[in-house]
Design a protein around this motif. Structure first.
Motif, PDB file in Angstrom:
ATOM      1  N   UNK A   1      24.499 -31.951  33.396  1.00  0.00           N
ATOM      2  CA  UNK A   1      23.691 -31.169  33.689  1.00  0.00           C
ATOM      3  C   UNK A   1      23.586 -31.112  35.487  1.00  0.00           C
ATOM      4  N   UNK A   2      24.041 -32.149  35.959  1.00  0.00           N
ATOM      5  CA  UNK A   2      24.088 -32.593  37.540  1.00  0.00           C
ATOM      6  C   UNK A   2      24.853 -33.419  38.129  1.00  0.00           C
ATOM      7  N   UNK A   3      25.754 -32.724  38.970  1.00  0.00           N
ATOM      8  CA  UNK A   3      26.581 -33.332  39.863  1.00  0.00           C
ATOM      9  C   UNK A   3      26.009 -34.883  40.198  1.00  0.00           C
ATOM     10  N   UNK A   4      24.775 -34.883  40.898  1.00  0.00           N
ATOM     11  CA  UNK A   4      24.250 -36.054  41.322  1.00  0.00           C
ATOM     12  C   UNK A   4      23.871 -37.148  40.324  1.00  0.00           C
ATOM     13  N   UNK A   5      23.484 -36.659  39.213  1.00  0.00           N
ATOM     14  CA  UNK A   5      23.436 -37.591  37.954  1.00  0.00           C
ATOM     15  C   UNK A   5      24.596 -38.062  37.486  1.00  0.00           C
ATOM     16  N   UNK A   6      25.937 -37.369  37.391  1.00  0.00           N
ATOM     17  CA  UNK A   6      27.159 -37.692  36.804  1.00  0.00           C
ATOM     18  C   UNK A   6      27.564 -38.913  38.210  1.00  0.00           C
ATOM     19  N   UNK A   7      27.340 -38.474  39.318  1.00  0.00           N
ATOM     20  CA  UNK A   7      27.813 -39.686  40.280  1.00  0.00           C
ATOM     21  C   UNK A   7      26.976 -40.890  40.143  1.00  0.00           C
ATOM     22  N   UNK A   8      25.743 -41.005  39.939  1.00  0.00           N
ATOM     23  CA  UNK A   8      24.990 -42.135  39.621  1.00  0.00           C
ATOM     24  C   UNK A   8      25.125 -42.685  38.444  1.00  0.00           C
ATOM     25  N   UNK A   9      25.518 -42.046  37.378  1.00  0.00           N
ATOM     26  CA  UNK A   9      25.958 -42.793  35.915  1.00  0.00           C
ATOM     27  C   UNK A   9      27.224 -43.467  36.172  1.00  0.00           C
TER      28      UNK A   9
ATOM     29  N   UNK B   1      23.911 -35.406  48.760  1.00  0.00           N
ATOM     30  CA  UNK B   1      23.202 -34.270  49.930  1.00  0.00           C
ATOM     31  C   UNK B   1      23.927 -34.071  51.150  1.00  0.00           C
ATOM     32  N   UNK B   2      24.656 -34.830  51.511  1.00  0.00           N
ATOM     33  CA  UNK B   2      25.463 -34.336  52.907  1.00  0.00           C
ATOM     34  C   UNK B   2      26.534 -33.801  52.489  1.00  0.00           C
ATOM     35  N   UNK B   3      27.086 -33.539  51.358  1.00  0.00           N
ATOM     36  CA  UNK B   3      28.042 -32.652  50.931  1.00  0.00           C
ATOM     37  C   UNK B   3      27.478 -31.047  50.761  1.00  0.00           C
ATOM     38  N   UNK B   4      25.873 -31.055  50.569  1.00  0.00           N
ATOM     39  CA  UNK B   4      25.360 -29.490  50.254  1.00  0.00           C
ATOM     40  C   UNK B   4      25.604 -29.230  48.821  1.00  0.00           C
ATOM     41  N   UNK B   5      26.288 -30.208  47.879  1.00  0.00           N
ATOM     42  CA  UNK B   5      26.519 -29.898  46.558  1.00  0.00           C
ATOM     43  C   UNK B   5      25.064 -29.593  45.641  1.00  0.00           C
ATOM     44  N   UNK B   6      25.195 -28.487  44.778  1.00  0.00           N
ATOM     45  CA  UNK B   6      24.089 -28.169  44.292  1.00  0.00           C
ATOM     46  C   UNK B   6      23.457 -29.627  43.300  1.00  0.00           C
ATOM     47  N   UNK B   7      22.344 -29.570  43.116  1.00  0.00           N
ATOM     48  CA  UNK B   7      21.681 -30.718  42.053  1.00  0.00           C
ATOM     49  C   UNK B   7      21.954 -30.424  40.784  1.00  0.00           C
ATOM     50  N   UNK B   8      21.920 -29.202  40.209  1.00  0.00           N
ATOM     51  CA  UNK B   8      22.205 -29.097  38.807  1.00  0.00           C
ATOM     52  C   UNK B   8      23.429 -27.907  38.878  1.00  0.00           C
ATOM     53  N   UNK B   9      24.267 -28.301  37.661  1.00  0.00           N
ATOM     54  CA  UNK B   9      25.538 -27.700  37.517  1.00  0.00           C
ATOM     55  C   UNK B   9      25.304 -25.981  37.299  1.00  0.00           C
ATOM     56  N   UNK B  10      26.060 -25.353  37.298  1.00  0.00           N
ATOM     57  CA  UNK B  10      25.993 -24.020  37.584  1.00  0.00           C
ATOM     58  C   UNK B  10      25.560 -23.481  36.143  1.00  0.00           C
ATOM     59  N   UNK B  11      24.540 -22.693  36.034  1.00  0.00           N
ATOM     60  CA  UNK B  11      23.932 -22.206  34.887  1.00  0.00           C
ATOM     61  C   UNK B  11      23.106 -23.251  34.222  1.00  0.00           C
ATOM     62  N   UNK B  12      22.715 -24.192  34.815  1.00  0.00           N
ATOM     63  CA  UNK B  12      21.817 -25.226  34.310  1.00  0.00           C
ATOM     64  C   UNK B  12      20.304 -25.038  34.949  1.00  0.00           C
ATOM     65  N   UNK B  13      19.435 -25.194  34.001  1.00  0.00           N
ATOM     66  CA  UNK B  13      17.884 -25.028  34.160  1.00  0.00           C
ATOM     67  C   UNK B  13      17.345 -26.312  33.686  1.00  0.00           C
ATOM     68  N   UNK B  14      16.316 -26.802  34.375  1.00  0.00           N
ATOM     69  CA  UNK B  14      15.594 -27.888  33.718  1.00  0.00           C
ATOM     70  C   UNK B  14      14.885 -27.248  32.288  1.00  0.00           C
ATOM     71  N   UNK B  15      15.059 -28.150  31.111  1.00  0.00           N
ATOM     72  CA  UNK B  15      14.902 -27.834  29.866  1.00  0.00           C
ATOM     73  C   UNK B  15      13.203 -27.302  29.960  1.00  0.00           C
ATOM     74  N   UNK B  16      12.922 -26.439  29.125  1.00  0.00           N
ATOM     75  CA  UNK B  16      11.531 -26.002  29.052  1.00  0.00           C
ATOM     76  C   UNK B  16      10.765 -27.239  28.335  1.00  0.00           C
ATOM     77  N   UNK B  17       9.515 -27.103  28.348  1.00  0.00           N
ATOM     78  CA  UNK B  17       8.518 -28.199  27.547  1.00  0.00           C
ATOM     79  C   UNK B  17       9.169 -28.097  26.187  1.00  0.00           C
ATOM     80  N   UNK B  18       9.280 -29.275  25.408  1.00  0.00           N
ATOM     81  CA  UNK B  18       9.458 -29.407  24.002  1.00  0.00           C
ATOM     82  C   UNK B  18       8.387 -28.633  23.217  1.00  0.00           C
ATOM     83  N   UNK B  19       8.492 -28.182  22.131  1.00  0.00           N
ATOM     84  CA  UNK B  19       7.753 -27.700  21.196  1.00  0.00           C
ATOM     85  C   UNK B  19       6.517 -28.583  21.316  1.00  0.00           C
ATOM     86  N   UNK B  20       5.415 -27.819  21.355  1.00  0.00           N
ATOM     87  CA  UNK B  20       3.935 -28.686  21.094  1.00  0.00           C
ATOM     88  C   UNK B  20       3.417 -28.438  19.709  1.00  0.00           C
TER      89      UNK B  20
END
Length: 185
Positions: free
Chosen positions: A38-46, A85-104
Motif C-alpha cells: 500500500x505504501x512505497x515507504x512501507x515497502x522500503x522499510x520492510x 521524503x527527499x524524493x517527494x514520492x507519495x506515501x501511499x501507492x496510487x489508488x490506495x486509501x487508508x482502510x476504513x474502520x472495520x465493522x463494529x
C-alpha cells in the motif's frame, strides 16, 4: 531534513517524527511485509532486515523490529525515511486509501452508550496512545464488555494489558457505569 526519534513503551517499536505531515487522515497499520504494498515507504522499510511492522500516524512513523538492537537498525530506518521524503514520492501507492474502520458490533439499544464510549476513546485515549506511537480503536460492545483494536506500537506491547486494564477500563467505567471490562481484539 531532521528526523527525531522517540522510544515507546513497546521496546520492539521506535517512533520516528520526520517534522512534516505523514498521513492526512486516520492511521495506517501494516503489521506484515504483505500489507506494505500500500505504501512505497512501507515497502522500503520492510526491505530492511528485522523490520516486522510499520504504522503511519498523522505526523509520525512507528517501526517495529523482530530482532537486533535499535542501535544497528535505526540508521537504516532513518535513511529510508529521509530518502523517501527527499524524493517527494507519495506515501501511499496510487489508488490506495487508508482502510476504513472495520465493522463494529453492538446492539442498537446500546447506541447511546457506544457513542459515549467512542467519544471518550477519541478525545482522551487516542491522543495519548498516538504519543506512544500507536492507536486504539473501538471494535464493539456487548454485555458491558468493550472490545478495542490495538495498532502500531500498542500491538504486542508488554504494557498494553496494563494500559487496557488500569487506564482505559478505569476511565470508561468512571464515565460509563454499564462498562464492566475492556478487552483487546
Amino acid at each position: 531534513m531532521f528526523i527525531q526519534t522517540e522510544a515507546t513503551p513497546n521496546p520492539a517499536t521506535l517512533k520516528f517524527l520526520p517534522g512534516r505531515p505523514v498521513l492526512e487522515s486516520g492511521t495506517l497499520d501494516m503489521p506484515s511485509r504483505e500489507t506494505a504494498a500500500q505504501s512505497p515507504l512501507a515497502e522500503r522499510l520492510f526491505a530492511i532486515p528485522n523490520v516486522a511492522g510499520v504504522f503511519f500516524g498523522s505526523d509520525f512513523i512507528s517501526v517495529t523490529k523482530t530482532a537486533g538492537e535499535w542501535q544497528q537498525l535505526k540508521p537504516a530506518v532513518l535513511g529510508a525515511i529521509m530518502e523517501h521524503f527527499m524524493t517527494g514520492a507519495p506515501l501511499l501507492a496510487s489508488g490506495t486509501e487508508p482502510a476504513p474502520a472495520a465493522d463494529e458490533f453492538f446492539e442498537e439499544k446500546d447506541a447511546d452508550t457506544v457513542a459515549t464510549i467512542k467519544d471518550l476513546i477519541e478525545t482522551r485515549v487516542r491522543p495519548a496512545v498516538a504519543g506512544d506511537g500507536g492507536d486504539i480503536t473501538f471494535k464493539g460492545y456487548k454485555e458491558g464488555v468493550v472490545y478495542l483494536t490495538m495498532k502500531g506500537a500498542c500491538s504486542g506491547c508488554p504494557s498494553s494489558t496494563a494500559t487496557l486494564r488500569h487506564g482505559i477500563q478505569n476511565l470508561l467505567k468512571h464515565f460509563v457505569p454499564d462498562v464492566v471490562e475492556v478487552r483487546p481484539v
